[in-house]
Design an enzyme around this catalytic site. Sequence first.
Site, PDB file in Angstrom:
ATOM      1  N   SER A  13      24.321   9.671   4.598  1.00  0.00           N
ATOM      2  CA  SER A  13      23.322   8.616   4.808  1.00  0.00           C
ATOM      3  C   SER A  13      22.670   8.182   3.511  1.00  0.00           C
ATOM      4  CB  SER A  13      22.248   9.088   5.806  1.00  0.00           C
ATOM      5  OG  SER A  13      21.564  10.232   5.324  1.00  0.00           O
ATOM      6  N   ILE A  15      23.088   5.501   0.046  1.00  0.00           N
ATOM      7  CA  ILE A  15      23.219   4.044  -0.028  1.00  0.00           C
ATOM      8  C   ILE A  15      24.610   3.582   0.407  1.00  0.00           C
ATOM      9  CG2 ILE A  15      23.367   2.120  -1.678  1.00  0.00           C
ATOM     10  CD1 ILE A  15      20.944   3.389  -3.120  1.00  0.00           C
ATOM     11  N   LYS A  38      24.147  15.714   7.074  1.00  0.00           N
ATOM     12  CA  LYS A  38      23.956  17.171   7.135  1.00  0.00           C
ATOM     13  C   LYS A  38      22.485  17.552   7.120  1.00  0.00           C
ATOM     14  CE  LYS A  38      24.867  19.586   3.466  1.00  0.00           C
ATOM     15  NZ  LYS A  38      25.552  20.277   2.360  1.00  0.00           N
ATOM     16  N   ALA A  49      17.676   8.512  -7.142  1.00  0.00           N
ATOM     17  CA  ALA A  49      18.081   7.701  -8.297  1.00  0.00           C
ATOM     18  C   ALA A  49      16.890   6.882  -8.791  1.00  0.00           C
ATOM     19  CB  ALA A  49      19.237   6.784  -7.909  1.00  0.00           C
ATOM     20  N   GLN A  50      16.630   6.914 -10.079  1.00  0.00           N
ATOM     21  CA  GLN A  50      15.434   6.264 -10.619  1.00  0.00           C
ATOM     22  C   GLN A  50      15.746   4.983 -11.387  1.00  0.00           C
ATOM     23  OE1 GLN A  50      13.509   9.149 -13.121  1.00  0.00           O
ATOM     24  NE2 GLN A  50      12.988  10.512 -11.441  1.00  0.00           N
ATOM     25  N   GLY A  51      16.642   5.117 -12.371  1.00  0.00           N
ATOM     26  CA  GLY A  51      16.788   4.072 -13.383  1.00  0.00           C
ATOM     27  C   GLY A  51      17.063   2.697 -12.828  1.00  0.00           C
ATOM     28  N   GLY A  52      18.067   2.557 -11.945  1.00  0.00           N
ATOM     29  CA  GLY A  52      18.339   1.249 -11.387  1.00  0.00           C
ATOM     30  C   GLY A  52      19.795   1.047 -11.052  1.00  0.00           C
ATOM     31  N   GLU A 119      19.721   0.645 -20.596  1.00  0.00           N
ATOM     32  CA  GLU A 119      19.892   2.089 -20.690  1.00  0.00           C
ATOM     33  C   GLU A 119      20.983   2.408 -21.699  1.00  0.00           C
ATOM     34  OE1 GLU A 119      18.328   3.319 -16.228  1.00  0.00           O
ATOM     35  OE2 GLU A 119      20.444   3.567 -16.694  1.00  0.00           O
ATOM     36  N   HIS A 234      22.987  15.191 -17.095  1.00  0.00           N
ATOM     37  CA  HIS A 234      21.969  14.248 -17.575  1.00  0.00           C
ATOM     38  C   HIS A 234      21.197  14.905 -18.707  1.00  0.00           C
ATOM     39  CE1 HIS A 234      18.757  11.308 -17.677  1.00  0.00           C
ATOM     40  NE2 HIS A 234      19.453  10.560 -16.838  1.00  0.00           N
ATOM     41  N   ARG A 283      25.759   9.351 -22.409  1.00  0.00           N
ATOM     42  CA  ARG A 283      25.106  10.560 -21.894  1.00  0.00           C
ATOM     43  C   ARG A 283      25.739  11.852 -22.381  1.00  0.00           C
ATOM     44  NH1 ARG A 283      23.597   9.090 -15.596  1.00  0.00           N
ATOM     45  NH2 ARG A 283      21.862   7.712 -16.110  1.00  0.00           N
ATOM     46  N   HIS A 344      24.196  16.367 -12.996  1.00  0.00           N
ATOM     47  CA  HIS A 344      23.609  15.161 -12.424  1.00  0.00           C
ATOM     48  C   HIS A 344      24.575  14.357 -11.561  1.00  0.00           C
ATOM     49  CE1 HIS A 344      20.983  11.720 -12.093  1.00  0.00           C
ATOM     50  NE2 HIS A 344      21.841  10.922 -12.715  1.00  0.00           N
ATOM     51  N   ARG A 379      30.341   8.564 -16.981  1.00  0.00           N
ATOM     52  CA  ARG A 379      29.769   7.406 -16.284  1.00  0.00           C
ATOM     53  C   ARG A 379      28.755   6.657 -17.147  1.00  0.00           C
ATOM     54  NH1 ARG A 379      25.132   6.538 -12.954  1.00  0.00           N
ATOM     55  NH2 ARG A 379      24.551   8.740 -13.122  1.00  0.00           N
ATOM     56  N   SER A 384      26.611   3.778 -10.982  1.00  0.00           N
ATOM     57  CA  SER A 384      26.927   4.494  -9.743  1.00  0.00           C
ATOM     58  C   SER A 384      26.475   3.726  -8.502  1.00  0.00           C
ATOM     59  CB  SER A 384      26.302   5.889  -9.762  1.00  0.00           C
ATOM     60  OG  SER A 384      24.929   5.823 -10.056  1.00  0.00           O
TER      61      SER A 384
END
Length: 526
Positions: A13, A15, A38, A49-52, A119, A234, A283, A344, A379, A384
């Site tokens: 469940s 995105i 689960k 997820a924070q960055g965007g 980023e 990360h 990264r 990460h 990545r 993502s």
Amino acid sequence: MKNTHYDTTIIGSGISGLYTALKLNELNPESKILLITKDKFGESNSYYAQGGMVAVLHSNKNDSVECHVKDTLVAGAGLSEKDSVEFISENSDSVVKDLLKFGVNFDRDENGNFTLTKEAAHSVRRILHSGGDATGREMEKALMHAVKKVPDIEIKENTAIVDLVVKDNICEGVVTFDNSKYEQIISDVTILASGGIGQLYKYTTNPQCATGDGFSICYRAGAVLRDMEFVQFHPTALAIDDPEHHNRFLISEAVRGEGAKLCLKDGTEYMIKYDPRKELAPRDIVARANYTEMQKNKIDNVYLNATVIGKEKLLKRFPTINQKCASYGIDITHDYTPVAPAAHYFMGGVKTNFNGETSIKNLYAVGEVSSTGLHGANRLASNSILECVVCAYETAQHLNNKDYTKSETVEMYEPANVQKTEEKVLQSFKQRLKDTMWNNVGIFRDEKSLTTALNDVCEIEKEFNKPDICASIEEYELRNMITVAKLIIQSALNRKESRGAHYRTDYLQTDKVPRHSEVKKEMVLC
């Protein structure tokens, strides 16, 4: 055992799972869809997820598909597949517009234009964000709300997938377990959106549910998995353990994108020693730099100096990070923030095309569990979520125009009763696995460390001694963690080069001809 039927069963469940369900319903409102999770509904890597989300917008005259493709290919260290990268990039603008229909909102300026950030390893500002630094949470909440409004999408919480029902290389559904009963669910289509593997490591930004279940059940069913050695660490997780969530809080790369600097406790900056792009290097380079400084100086963490951004902008742009750090007594507008690398994201996965098709008929995979060829060996930041939504959209479109292959019969799954492992013993097994993965299959690895890890994991498997039927969801998680750990280790042993996030101190060269690695059920691991 109960045996039920749905047109489509979606596992996960986050995105990708939510958006796939919504698009399938939009295209075929009469279809009967089951969404299984689960944990509680919405608990996923996506939520944190924070960055965007990367978006190559037609309105952004500073950007282009060509530019985004180039950045992705460079970051991917030769393993990203250009056709996949181009397809996902080209479709980003239209998918952003489509998401708005389902209540997803991105931050805008006073003129109503999307605000974009930058980023690491991106050439231009092209990253959409929501709620400042809560993009995943805000997207997840909007899509959850939209799903709940659709009566033909049934949600089943706190239920694990034990196995896929496969005959003659055709997936007919799944076997589920909710700690009290098993159920066989038969579907025309099964879609995995089950997330990543972060909980295999001692330090991770992933929630407790990220135990690699999708990879394990696909391997057991005979699906092809690819590039399992590529784990992304990360560079900047908050270096304070969160015992409630069994992870570490992410300090978004967007903080460095806005100008924050990495430094030691005395303020000495060091990234120029490792890459001319400094804090905005890919990264893998930044994570290795941070880890090297920690090892060299015998310290548990380095620091992120975000005070250089300015108080007003910092608080407006990163309210979630500010609030979390403040709960630990850290004022990000005044103090250096202690950070360290953590597991990460997983670049490997179940081999698919961008329609979501796997090597097993009627089985699809979207999101982090899949390997589409976008991410390669490392990545690019914020690619993502873009992959999640573009591939979810394309998978739904593909399924709407597809005739399904049927097997002749479906065999009922009859699990035996097994004795439950004592809780403290089960937790000890999990901690041993996490420790050996972190110590031996981490940011730096070599033949000796990888062999040590494989021996350790095989010993845990022998002591646990439940390769098939388990007595609880937590036991099934451990079974899956063991399987995926072995796949990662063996793939890392087989790749005798350093490439992207896979860095072998005994094979520092990068081979001239890039190659994918593949694993199948026939591989002998212990």
